[in-house]
Design a protein around this motif. Structure first.
Motif, PDB file in Angstrom:
ATOM      1  N   LYS A   3       0.849  -1.193   0.000  1.00  0.00           N
ATOM      2  CA  LYS A   3       0.000   0.000   0.000  1.00  0.00           C
ATOM      3  C   LYS A   3       0.881   1.239   0.000  1.00  0.00           C
ATOM      4  N   THR A   4       0.321   2.320  -0.494  1.00  0.00           N
ATOM      5  CA  THR A   4       1.018   3.596  -0.393  1.00  0.00           C
ATOM      6  C   THR A   4       0.800   4.140   1.013  1.00  0.00           C
ATOM      7  N   PHE A   5       1.608   5.117   1.366  1.00  0.00           N
ATOM      8  CA  PHE A   5       1.455   5.729   2.683  1.00  0.00           C
ATOM      9  C   PHE A   5       0.042   6.302   2.843  1.00  0.00           C
ATOM     10  N   GLU A   6      -0.458   6.950   1.813  1.00  0.00           N
ATOM     11  CA  GLU A   6      -1.791   7.552   1.865  1.00  0.00           C
ATOM     12  C   GLU A   6      -2.878   6.496   2.059  1.00  0.00           C
ATOM     13  N   GLU A   7      -2.701   5.341   1.433  1.00  0.00           N
ATOM     14  CA  GLU A   7      -3.671   4.256   1.609  1.00  0.00           C
ATOM     15  C   GLU A   7      -3.637   3.729   3.046  1.00  0.00           C
ATOM     16  N   GLU A  62      -0.077  -4.056   7.208  1.00  0.00           N
ATOM     17  CA  GLU A  62       0.411  -3.077   6.224  1.00  0.00           C
ATOM     18  C   GLU A  62       1.465  -2.156   6.831  1.00  0.00           C
ATOM     19  N   TYR A  66       5.052  -1.945   5.121  1.00  0.00           N
ATOM     20  CA  TYR A  66       5.517  -0.643   4.641  1.00  0.00           C
ATOM     21  C   TYR A  66       6.851  -0.285   5.292  1.00  0.00           C
ATOM     22  N   HIS A  70      10.454   0.098   3.236  1.00  0.00           N
ATOM     23  CA  HIS A  70      11.042   1.438   3.152  1.00  0.00           C
ATOM     24  C   HIS A  70      12.223   1.626   4.107  1.00  0.00           C
TER      25      HIS A  70
END
Length: 92
Positions: A3-7, A62, A66, A70
């Protein structure tokens, strides 16, 4: 699934909303040991609780994925997600 950070921030918001909904139902219905709940109340509460549990479980996974992908600590990512989730959407 990455997932993206925003998600992840949106996942945090959804989990928080589910937690609030569960707390509201418990407040509305009263403690189940003190006040007998109807079948409908029990089903409604259990559905809300399961939704909260499932959203939070997915969020935790998540956050970990994440952070690993990263090269960051999970605690740092979680703190950043929590801070961002407190802000109204679109204000960043």
């Amino acid at each position: 699934m990455a997932k993206t950070f925003e998600e992840i921030v949106e996942m945090q918001r959804a989990a928080k909303e589910a937690q609030v909904r569960t707390a509201e139902l418990r407040e509305k219905y009263g403690p189940p040991a003190a006040t007998a709940w109807t079948k409908q109340q029990t089903d409604t509460y259990e559905t809300a609780w399961r939704a909260w549990r499932d959203l939070d479980r997915d969020l935790q996974a998540e956050l970990t994925d994440y952070a690993k992908s990263h090269g960051r600590t999970r605690a740092d990512v979680e703190a950043e997600v929590l801070a961002q989730a407190e802000e109204p959407p679109g204000s960043a």
